[in-house]
Enzyme design. Structure first.
Site, PDB file in Angstrom:
ATOM      1  N   LYS A  84       0.849  -1.195   0.000  1.00  0.00           N
ATOM      2  CA  LYS A  84       0.000   0.000   0.000  1.00  0.00           C
ATOM      3  C   LYS A  84       0.883   1.243   0.000  1.00  0.00           C
ATOM      4  CE  LYS A  84      -3.922  -1.797   2.681  1.00  0.00           C
ATOM      5  NZ  LYS A  84      -4.981  -1.558   1.686  1.00  0.00           N
ATOM      6  N   ASP A 106      -7.633  -3.273  10.663  1.00  0.00           N
ATOM      7  CA  ASP A 106      -8.102  -4.268   9.694  1.00  0.00           C
ATOM      8  C   ASP A 106      -8.527  -5.583  10.380  1.00  0.00           C
ATOM      9  OD1 ASP A 106      -8.771  -4.642   7.064  1.00  0.00           O
ATOM     10  OD2 ASP A 106      -6.812  -5.422   6.461  1.00  0.00           O
ATOM     11  N   ASP A 163      -2.803  -7.513  -1.695  1.00  0.00           N
ATOM     12  CA  ASP A 163      -3.544  -6.610  -0.807  1.00  0.00           C
ATOM     13  C   ASP A 163      -5.019  -7.022  -0.684  1.00  0.00           C
ATOM     14  OD1 ASP A 163      -3.963  -4.510   0.895  1.00  0.00           O
ATOM     15  OD2 ASP A 163      -3.977  -2.950  -0.670  1.00  0.00           O
ATOM     16  N   ARG A 194     -10.268 -11.611   1.867  1.00  0.00           N
ATOM     17  CA  ARG A 194     -11.090 -12.699   1.299  1.00  0.00           C
ATOM     18  C   ARG A 194     -10.352 -14.034   1.360  1.00  0.00           C
ATOM     19  NH1 ARG A 194     -11.442  -9.231  -4.123  1.00  0.00           N
ATOM     20  NH2 ARG A 194     -11.059  -7.632  -2.561  1.00  0.00           N
TER      21      ARG A 194
HETATM   22  N1  BES Z   1      -8.025  -3.788   4.404  1.00  0.00           N
HETATM   23  C1  BES Z   1      -8.236  -3.349   3.085  1.00  0.00           C
HETATM   24  C2  BES Z   1      -9.559  -2.608   2.896  1.00  0.00           C
HETATM   25  C3  BES Z   1      -9.749  -1.340   3.672  1.00  0.00           C
HETATM   26  C4  BES Z   1      -9.569  -0.113   3.053  1.00  0.00           C
HETATM   27  C5  BES Z   1     -10.177  -1.360   4.983  1.00  0.00           C
HETATM   28  C6  BES Z   1      -9.783   1.041   3.762  1.00  0.00           C
HETATM   29  C7  BES Z   1     -10.382  -0.201   5.683  1.00  0.00           C
HETATM   30  C8  BES Z   1     -10.191   1.007   5.067  1.00  0.00           C
HETATM   31  C9  BES Z   1      -8.244  -4.537   2.127  1.00  0.00           C
HETATM   32  O1  BES Z   1      -7.464  -5.619   2.509  1.00  0.00           O
HETATM   33  C10 BES Z   1      -7.711  -4.053   0.825  1.00  0.00           C
HETATM   34  O2  BES Z   1      -6.596  -3.658   0.788  1.00  0.00           O
HETATM   35  N2  BES Z   1      -8.543  -4.085  -0.204  1.00  0.00           N
HETATM   36  C11 BES Z   1      -8.167  -3.645  -1.489  1.00  0.00           C
HETATM   37  C12 BES Z   1      -8.681  -4.638  -2.486  1.00  0.00           C
HETATM   38  C13 BES Z   1      -8.136  -4.414  -3.876  1.00  0.00           C
HETATM   39  C14 BES Z   1      -6.681  -4.775  -3.917  1.00  0.00           C
HETATM   40  C15 BES Z   1      -8.921  -5.297  -4.836  1.00  0.00           C
HETATM   41  C16 BES Z   1      -8.804  -2.274  -1.724  1.00  0.00           C
HETATM   42  O3  BES Z   1      -9.945  -2.074  -1.324  1.00  0.00           O
HETATM   43  O4  BES Z   1      -8.135  -1.426  -2.275  1.00  0.00           O
HETATM   44 ZN    ZN Z   2      -7.154  -5.788   4.581  1.00  0.00          ZN
HETATM   45 ZN    ZN Z   3      -5.420  -5.443   1.885  1.00  0.00          ZN
END
Ligand code: BES
Ligand code: ZN
Ligand code: ZN
Length: 523
Positions: free
Chosen positions: A285, A296, A355, A359
């Site tokens: 990230k 998280d 990331d 899931r």
């Molecule tokens: N933990 C994050 C989602 C998240 C974002 C939680 C903001 C709380 C606040 C999750 O694991 C993630 O990184 N999701 C990605 C998915 C993408 C790579 C398809 C996202 O939402 O960007």
């Molecule tokens: Zn996450």
């Molecule tokens: Zn993530």
């Protein structure tokens, strides 16, 4: 904070301040309000007539009662606007109580009398009203400032008396006790969510869960790396590969002492994402805002906190809690984009983006919950940034395969004042997660990110009734509210507990009907 109940006159309560809800355009001529108006020398009517206070939702008026006034023990009065009487919902009670508590703590008040008034909204029992008010009170006083040494919120409310004049005190006491259990457990969850990643590793989360299980007599198990490997949890373990901290799969179970009826009612399970820190892994990230990824694990913390409450409230149905806990870190050992892993249910997954790890861990946790006998599964997770784009911080996204279960969550949420909005999960979305080299891949492209994440989890939730809550937009609040500090919100906790309650009481009804039918047959 000590909590007491009273059915005597509010004016006699031995507290520094009284808090009373007032509806919009309410004249101080009704029963209780006019009495209070009289003993306070007409101060309520004068505030209303001068239009200094109109009873709009969230509005407050704080007044000193004259020292010479011998008619009320309290020397301060807080009026809290409750909005239109005809629109009043049970779900507002917790927030109103919260506004009262936070406002009065801000005035350095140590002892508070919270007056519950009759005729508010749908005819709820005084037990439920007292429970909601006390829940709201505890939730409102939580502060996420435990690591501050300066400017810490030091003021504390020492005693809360919930007052409902001429009411059933035993019912109020039951309600207040429930409210305390729920409020404290919601704050327990918020405290876990608030902890920095260094202080909330999978090992520490598992220890905290074990302490809860021991204190409140829950069945407890924790799977370490070796056991997860034996179970074939290649999807969960692929997320943990990059971390020095070992992953844990936390299992907690509540079983009622007397199973409700002879009928098989199935097993309700809650599964919560427990990523104790999400760096994104090799698909790292950006640095900005990454510190937020300590929360998280909020889904997991919610499951542990709910089990803590359930163990004390003792509903008539069994409940299983499963929390896959891991960090998501980059390292020389970490899973790489393009790697293919094999989940516990045998499906192969191409990891396109490390990331999208939530899931991957939920997949195996859900399969394991099924192995333990779950028939209805609700998972909750801070899963996608996309959910904030779709619904902001107002609604939790809900998706799933069982419309009845989804409706139950939405209904249970309405009752406690938490909002859920269903997103579609048509079969077409699954096309987006087809992989060229494996069964599925872990991301589905730019479109409908929250839905394709759910479509992925759906691959592991066959054979059970399943609902999924994406709380990424609602688990954390960037701004303080009059009824709540900023930081972890505890979203969905009270809704799901309400759902358990509703399921348990319908089980009781069914089994007493069954007994009735059996008796009728005997005759
Ligand atoms: N933990 C994050 C989602 C998240 C974002 C939680 C903001 C709380 C606040 C999750 O694991 C993630 O990184 N999701 C990605 C998915 C993408 C790579 C398809 C996202 O939402 O960007
Ligand atoms: Zn996450
Ligand atoms: Zn993530």
């Amino acid at each position: 904070m000590e909590v007491q109940t009273s059915v005597s006159r509010a004016t006699e309560a031995d507290v520094q301040a009284l808090a009373v809800a007032v509806f919009k355009d309410e004249k101080a001529d009704g029963d209780f309000l006019s009495q209070l108006n009289e003993v306070t020398g007409g101060i309520i009517r004068s505030l209303i007539e001068a239009e200094e206070f109109k009873g709009k939702e969230g509005e407050t008026a704080y007044v000193h009662l004259p020292e010479a006034n011998g008619s009320t023990k309290a020397k301060r009065l807080l009026l809290i606007g409750a909005g239109e009487k005809k629109d009043f919902k049970f779900g507002q009670i917790a927030q109103l109580a919260g506004v009262a508590m936070r406002t009065l703590r801000g005035k350095n008040i140590k002892t508070i009398g919270l007056v519950l008034r009759g005729g508010e909204g749908e005819a709820a029992s005084v037990e439920r009203v007292a429970a909601a008010a006390v829940e709201g009170a505890f939730i409102s006083l939580f502060e996420p400032d435990k690591y501050r040494t300066v400017d810490k919120e030091e003021r504390q409310v020492e005693r809360l008396i919930v007052i409902a004049e001429e009411n059933d005190e035993a019912a109020m006491r039951r309600g207040a006790e429930r409210g305390r259990i729920v409020g404290e457990s919601v704050n327990f969850t918020r405290d876990l969510a608030n902890e920095p990643g260094a202080n909330m590793t999978p090992t520490i989360l598992a220890e905290r869960a074990q302490m809860v299980a021991e204190e409140f007599n829950l069945e407890f198990d924790v799977l370490d790396h070796a056991r997860m490997e034996q179970e074939g949890m290649g999807s969960l373990l692929s997320v943990a590969r990059g971390s020095e901290e070992p992953a844990k799969l936390i299992v907690m179970k509540y079983t009622p002492q007397s199973a409700g009826g002879s009928k098989e009612n199935g097993l309700l399970a809650f599964v919560g994402k427990g990523v104790t820190f999400d760096t994104g892994g090799i698909s790292l990230k950006p640095g900005e805002g990454m510190e937020q990824m300590k929360y998280d694990m909020t889904g997991g913390a919610t499951v542990v906190g709910m089990m803590r409450a359930i163990a004390q409230l003792k509903p008539a149905i069994p409940v299983l809690g499963v929390v896959p806990a891991t960090e998501n870190m980059p390292s020389g050992k970490a899973t790489k984009p393009g790697d293919v892993v094999r989940a516990m249910n045998g499906k192969t997954i191409e990891v396109i983006n490390t990331d999208a790890e939530g899931r991957l861990i939920l997949a195996d946790a859900i399969t394991y919950a099924k192995k333990l006998g779950a028939t209805r599964i609700i998972d909750m997770a801070t899963l996608t940034g996309a959910v904030s784009i779709a619904l902001g911080d107002v609604n939790v996204a809900i998706l799933g395969t069982d419309q009845e279960l989804i409706n139950e969550v939405i209904e249970a949420g309405k009752e406690v004042g938490e909002k859920f909005w269903q997103l579609p999960l048509d079969a077409e979305y699954t096309k987006q997660i087809k992989s060229d080299i494996a069964d599925i891949k872990n991301i589905g492209g730019r479109k409908a990110g929250t839905i394709t994440a759910a479509a992925f989890i759906k691959e592991f939730a066959d054979g059970v009734a399943w609902a999924h809550l994406d709380i990424a937009g609602t688990a954390w609040s960037d701004e303080a509210k009059p009824y709540r500090a900023k930081g972890p919100t505890g979203i969905a906790f009270r809704t799901l507990l309400n759902l358990v309650d509703r399921a348990a009481s319908s089980t009781r009804k069914e089994s007493s009907q069954d007994n009735g039918a059996a008796r009728a047959k005997d005759k």
